[in-house]
Design a protein around this motif. Structure first.
Motif, mmCIF file in Angstrom:
data_model
loop_
_atom_site.group_PDB
_atom_site.id
_atom_site.type_symbol
_atom_site.label_atom_id
_atom_site.label_comp_id
_atom_site.label_asym_id
_atom_site.label_seq_id
_atom_site.Cartn_x
_atom_site.Cartn_y
_atom_site.Cartn_z
ATOM 1 N N THR A 152 0.786 -1.105 0.026
ATOM 2 C CA THR A 152 0.022 -0.095 0.007
ATOM 3 C C THR A 152 0.893 1.222 0.020
ATOM 4 O O THR A 152 0.552 2.066 -0.732
ATOM 5 C CB THR A 152 -0.981 -0.094 1.215
ATOM 6 O OG1 THR A 152 -1.757 -1.251 1.253
ATOM 7 C CG2 THR A 152 -1.854 1.307 1.243
ATOM 8 N N LEU A 156 0.612 4.138 -3.066
ATOM 9 C CA LEU A 156 0.407 5.373 -2.702
ATOM 10 C C LEU A 156 1.399 6.402 -3.051
ATOM 11 O O LEU A 156 1.041 7.531 -3.274
ATOM 12 C CB LEU A 156 0.077 5.765 -1.188
ATOM 13 C CG LEU A 156 -1.053 4.989 -0.630
ATOM 14 C CD1 LEU A 156 -1.288 5.044 1.034
ATOM 15 C CD2 LEU A 156 -2.347 5.612 -1.404
ATOM 16 N N GLN A 162 -3.563 7.023 -4.917
ATOM 17 C CA GLN A 162 -4.676 7.078 -4.160
ATOM 18 C C GLN A 162 -5.908 6.314 -4.834
ATOM 19 O O GLN A 162 -6.701 5.661 -4.024
ATOM 20 C CB GLN A 162 -5.176 8.452 -3.406
ATOM 21 C CG GLN A 162 -4.414 9.028 -2.484
ATOM 22 C CD GLN A 162 -4.745 10.279 -1.730
ATOM 23 O OE1 GLN A 162 -4.320 11.116 -2.186
ATOM 24 N NE2 GLN A 162 -5.412 10.384 -0.614
ATOM 25 N N TRP A 163 -6.021 6.820 -5.892
ATOM 26 C CA TRP A 163 -7.233 6.443 -6.794
ATOM 27 C C TRP A 163 -7.132 4.846 -7.098
ATOM 28 O O TRP A 163 -8.101 3.954 -6.975
ATOM 29 C CB TRP A 163 -7.385 7.188 -7.987
ATOM 30 C CG TRP A 163 -7.696 8.466 -8.056
ATOM 31 C CD1 TRP A 163 -6.858 9.587 -7.957
ATOM 32 C CD2 TRP A 163 -9.084 8.790 -7.583
ATOM 33 N NE1 TRP A 163 -7.559 10.587 -7.657
ATOM 34 C CE2 TRP A 163 -9.063 10.474 -7.788
ATOM 35 C CE3 TRP A 163 -10.325 8.448 -7.766
ATOM 36 C CZ2 TRP A 163 -10.125 10.973 -7.503
ATOM 37 C CZ3 TRP A 163 -11.354 8.834 -7.556
ATOM 38 C CH2 TRP A 163 -11.381 10.334 -7.582
ATOM 39 N N ALA A 231 -6.623 4.619 1.457
ATOM 40 C CA ALA A 231 -6.358 5.605 0.317
ATOM 41 C C ALA A 231 -7.019 7.080 0.537
ATOM 42 O O ALA A 231 -6.363 7.991 0.301
ATOM 43 C CB ALA A 231 -7.607 5.043 -0.772
ATOM 44 N N ARG A 233 -7.337 8.649 3.505
ATOM 45 C CA ARG A 233 -6.554 9.261 4.338
ATOM 46 C C ARG A 233 -5.039 9.347 3.982
ATOM 47 O O ARG A 233 -4.098 9.907 4.492
ATOM 48 C CB ARG A 233 -6.617 8.811 5.640
ATOM 49 C CG ARG A 233 -7.922 8.656 6.330
ATOM 50 C CD ARG A 233 -7.945 8.110 7.498
ATOM 51 N NE ARG A 233 -9.184 8.390 8.442
ATOM 52 C CZ ARG A 233 -9.524 7.701 9.647
ATOM 53 N NH1 ARG A 233 -8.644 7.444 10.567
ATOM 54 N NH2 ARG A 233 -10.905 8.003 10.110
ATOM 55 N N HIS A 234 -4.725 8.734 2.772
ATOM 56 C CA HIS A 234 -3.427 8.465 2.516
ATOM 57 C C HIS A 234 -2.516 8.109 3.611
ATOM 58 O O HIS A 234 -1.450 8.384 3.793
ATOM 59 C CB HIS A 234 -2.713 9.948 1.944
ATOM 60 C CG HIS A 234 -1.699 9.821 0.911
ATOM 61 N ND1 HIS A 234 -0.342 9.591 1.386
ATOM 62 C CD2 HIS A 234 -1.724 9.969 -0.430
ATOM 63 C CE1 HIS A 234 0.463 9.523 -0.040
ATOM 64 N NE2 HIS A 234 -0.518 9.744 -0.956
ATOM 65 N N GLN A 235 -2.715 7.043 4.404
ATOM 66 C CA GLN A 235 -2.047 6.287 5.308
ATOM 67 C C GLN A 235 -1.817 4.956 5.311
ATOM 68 O O GLN A 235 -2.989 4.134 5.354
ATOM 69 C CB GLN A 235 -2.822 6.631 6.861
ATOM 70 C CG GLN A 235 -2.872 8.307 6.908
ATOM 71 C CD GLN A 235 -3.449 8.487 8.345
ATOM 72 O OE1 GLN A 235 -4.065 7.579 9.016
ATOM 73 N NE2 GLN A 235 -3.384 9.708 8.838
ATOM 74 N N PRO A 236 -0.877 4.424 4.592
ATOM 75 C CA PRO A 236 -0.880 3.160 4.121
ATOM 76 C C PRO A 236 -1.081 2.039 5.508
ATOM 77 O O PRO A 236 -1.447 0.924 5.282
ATOM 78 C CB PRO A 236 0.422 3.112 3.942
ATOM 79 C CG PRO A 236 1.313 4.024 4.212
ATOM 80 C CD PRO A 236 0.249 5.159 4.087
#
Length: 282
Positions: A152, A156, A162-163, A231, A233-236
């Motif tokens: 992830t 990212l 993200q998409w 995705a 929060r953009h937090q893997p």
């Protein structure tokens, strides 16, 4: 037709029959191995729910199941057997992709594409199990949570990452719901040799398939939701592998009881896979 032509045709039929038998054995061995892995994952998850998982060091995923097998008497032989069984499953799926599967719709392009995807998946699983069997413990027993975080995080960082992660999350949620709904509708029946089953066997298989398939679908859908959160929060770290996804059920208001139900469902799916190994049309 002369005697030589008849003999050649007879040998051809015998060879095709032998190939078909070999593929049937390979497929049934693969379903049995799948049942064993799911049963062990469910068993570990059940111990997590009751707080008896040896201090929290065990993983409720494929790696944890392999570690469990390795620690048993004749563990190495068991690992080799599982790895070879999954290789057999991969070969059977490849034969379906190339020549079509059982049933009137087995030659549809969509069925062949799905069989090809399953071939790739089971070939990978077989490789990881056999790698673990020969001593590469980082291959088969790695934490699914760590692998999910790593993948992830890499995606990212890509343009549009993200998409991509979000789309993957939606796909996994959809797959989970599809698996659960098909299980509840007993769609698996069309793949079974019901004429060879007793009334009791059909009833037991129906219950195991519905309960097990629904639990499996719920786990898939939950993992997809976590991917969506990662995705957005953009937090893997918000994405979860199988182990963390299962543990998250214990963090709900229902507490460990929901995880207990899911764990029992995964054990039921393992038993259902053994029913498939016995009565699946191949």
């Amino acid at each position: 037709m002369d005697a030589k032509s008849m003999a050649l045709r007879g040998r051809g039929r015998a060879r095709r029959a032998a190939d078909s038998t070999a593929m049937a054995v390979a497929a049934r061995a693969g379903f049995a191995a799948r049942g064993l892995i799911y049963g062990l994952v469910g068993f570990i998850a059940l111990q997590i729910a009751f707080g008896t998982d040896d201090g929290g060091g065990r993983q409720a995923d494929r790696g944890g199941a392999l570690s469990e097998l390795a620690g048993r008497p004749f563990g190495a032989a068991l690992l080799w057997g599982v790895g070879v069984a999954f290789a057999g499953m991969a070969l059977w799926r490849l034969s379906e992709a190339l020549f079509g599967g059982a049933g009137p719709d087995g030659t549809k392009p969509s069925k062949r594409v799905a069989a090809a995807a399953r071939f790739v998946f089971y070939a990978f699983v077989s490789f990881t199990v056999l790698s673990y069997a020969v001593g590469n413990t980082g291959s088969g027993s790695g934490s699914s949570d760590r692998h999910t975080d790593d993948v992830t995080a890499k995606v990212l960082m890509w343009p549009g990452g993200q998409w991509i992660v979000g789309a993957a999350g939606v796909a996994v949620v959809g797959a989970g719901l599809w698996i659960a709904l098909r299980a509840l509708a007993r769609k698996f029946r069309k793949h079974l040799r019901t004429d060879a089953m007793s009334s009791r066997a059909r009833k037991v298989t129906d219950v195991l398939g519905m309960v097990g398939g629904t639990a499996r679908g719920v786990v898939f859908a939950a993992a997809g939701v976590f991917a969506l959160v990662a995705a957005v929060r953009h937090q893997p770290g918000k994405a979860k592998g199988l182990d963390d996804t299962l543990r998250s059920f214990a963090d709900t208001p229902a507490g460990p009881w929901l995880l207990t139900l899911i764990a029992l469902g995964l054990i039921a799916f393992g038993a259902f896979s053994w029913c498939y190994a016995r009565w699946r049309k191949v």
